[in-house]
Each structure stands twice: as C-alpha cells, then as structure tokens.
Design an enzyme around this catalytic site. Structure first.
Site, mmCIF file in Angstrom:
data_model
loop_
_atom_site.group_PDB
_atom_site.id
_atom_site.type_symbol
_atom_site.label_atom_id
_atom_site.label_comp_id
_atom_site.label_asym_id
_atom_site.label_seq_id
_atom_site.Cartn_x
_atom_site.Cartn_y
_atom_site.Cartn_z
ATOM 1 N N ASP A 14 98.112 27.453 -6.154
ATOM 2 C CA ASP A 14 97.302 28.456 -5.463
ATOM 3 C C ASP A 14 95.826 28.072 -5.603
ATOM 4 O O ASP A 14 95.457 27.276 -6.486
ATOM 5 C CB ASP A 14 97.583 29.826 -6.101
ATOM 6 C CG ASP A 14 96.694 30.918 -5.554
ATOM 7 O OD1 ASP A 14 96.686 31.118 -4.320
ATOM 8 O OD2 ASP A 14 95.983 31.557 -6.347
ATOM 9 N N ASP A 16 92.510 30.504 -4.944
ATOM 10 C CA ASP A 16 91.658 31.525 -5.570
ATOM 11 C C ASP A 16 92.319 32.059 -6.836
ATOM 12 O O ASP A 16 93.446 32.565 -6.798
ATOM 13 C CB ASP A 16 91.426 32.696 -4.605
ATOM 14 C CG ASP A 16 90.696 32.291 -3.343
ATOM 15 O OD1 ASP A 16 89.515 32.613 -3.212
ATOM 16 O OD2 ASP A 16 91.327 31.633 -2.485
ATOM 17 N N ASP A 176 98.464 32.743 -9.811
ATOM 18 C CA ASP A 176 97.864 33.728 -10.721
ATOM 19 C C ASP A 176 98.242 35.163 -10.372
ATOM 20 O O ASP A 176 97.836 36.079 -11.076
ATOM 21 C CB ASP A 176 96.337 33.610 -10.702
ATOM 22 C CG ASP A 176 95.746 34.020 -9.350
ATOM 23 O OD1 ASP A 176 96.182 33.479 -8.309
ATOM 24 O OD2 ASP A 176 94.879 34.898 -9.323
#
Length: 237
Positions: A14, A16, A176
C-alpha cells in the site's frame, strides 16, 4: 498465521500510511480547499483519521462535517480546489517511513518483484512515487482509477498480481488499514499490516491481518534471511 516464506514470490505494498507518511501534504491541501471555500480548517490529526479510502472520500467527509455546521458546498468545486492544491505540493513534506527504503532495497536485491497498490488516483500516485524516489522499485503500480473498483474490493490487487505474473496466493500484501486486509482476503492473498499509518481509529489487532510487521525492513529480513524472531515479525495476539 504467517504465510510460508517459500510460498512468497512477490510483495504488494500500500502507499499512504505504509510506504509514505502523506498526511502532512494532504492536510495542507485539505485546508487550502476548506479555507478557499470559506470553511474553518481541520487539524492534521483530524485529516489523518480520514485517509485511506481515497481523496473523494476524504473531501466528502470534510464537507459532511461542514454541512452539519450549516455550510453546504458543491462537491465538484471542493474536489477541484483540493486536487489543485495537492498537485502543487504533493511531496513537499511527505517522507518514507523508517525501514521502507531498506526493505525495498532488500527485496530488490533478492529478486522479489514488487507492486504498489493504492486508492489514490494516478495523477497523484505517479508524481508522488517519483518525487520520493520510490517509483523505480515497482514493477507495477495500480492506482485507484486504474481499475473499476478500489480497495476493499479485490480488483486492484488482482490486477497487480497479474502484472507481476504471480498468483494471488504467492503475493504478500502489506498495508496499514482494514481496506488493505479486506481487499487481500477477497483476492486470496496473505496479508500483513504495519503498526503505524492510517487505520481510521481502529487498533492494529482489530484489522484481522495474518501478521503485524514492525517495519518493511523487518518484513524483508524475514523473507530473505529466514528470521522468525517475533521481536522482528509477530503474529497479532
């Protein structure tokens, strides 16, 4: 449970909150939008809680808060203002998290192909990866507008697996957020999460990943060196 090391042939990351702490620049753009519309600014801490489902979602939720205060704004104008401000400073204060570059270097040296999959649209993704020096690590980049459905749907991860030429079961997803975990589950990929980033207020243990990795460097060491020291890589309790 952790995937078998020998079964992992590629890594999907991922953007961001996993590779990059993008919140400072997103917050600046969000506040340029809000102030330009005559609305009060939002704190960076507040903006951090809204990151993870794409810019359109972030702008919508900020406008919903303004609407509850009695201010109604056309979403098209708000989006145009945000996009203009964000493009102007997409990487001014954005930096890779600790361990990111070391982890990418280790995977590259080991010949493990990598892809970046994000809900951020390509007009932001590509210049951001280039400006932060990360673009060259990825054999594939799948943005939020590359496929029909964004995470938590599996489309973007499946597109990345196809681009890497590796089956989903052999692509380790590291993110995240709950979006990352749900997308990985839907795609059939093993998934880990980092303990930092943007989780929309959820505890990391609540995300339901196979493992919590303290950093990308630790995750790369586990794959390439065979360490099972749970001080470095641990399964969620």
């Amino acid at each position: 449970m952790l995937p078998e090391r020998a079964s992992i042939r590629a890594v999907i990351l991922d953007l961001d909150g996993t590779l990059l702490d993008t919140a400072p620049d997103i917050a600046i753009a969000a506040n340029a939008m809000l102030v330009g519309l005559g609305l009060p600014p939002a704190s960076e801490a507040r903006v951090r809680t809204l990151i993870g489902k794409g810019v359109a979602n972030l702008v919508r939720r900020l406008l919903e808060e303004a609407a509850r205060a009695g201010r109604v704004v056309a979403p098209e104008e708000a989006m145009a203002r945000f996009e203009s401000a964000y493009l102007a400073g997409v990487a001014d204060r954005t930096r890779p998290y600790a361990g990111v570059v070391a982890g990418l270097e280790r995977w590259r040296a080991a010949g493990i192909p990598m892809a970046c999959v994000t809900n951020k649209v390509a007009q932001f993704t590509e210049p951001l990866l280039v400006a932060t020096g990360l673009r060259a690590y990825f054999a594939a980049v799948v943005s939020g507008d590359t496929v029909e459905r964004k995470k938590p749907e599996p489309d973007a991860l499946l597109a990345a697996c196809a681009a890497l030429g590796v089956p989903a079961t052999a692509c380790w997803v590291i993110g995240d957020s709950l979006n990352d975990v749900l997308a990985a589950r839907a795609a059939g990929c093993p998934v880990a999460v980092v303990p930092y980033g943007y989780r929309e207020g959820l505890e990391v243990e609540a995300l339901g990943a196979d493992a919590v990795v303290p950093s990308l460097e630790a995750a790369a060491e586990w794959i390439t060196m065979g360490t099972r020291d749970f001080g470095t890589l641990q399964a969620p309790s």
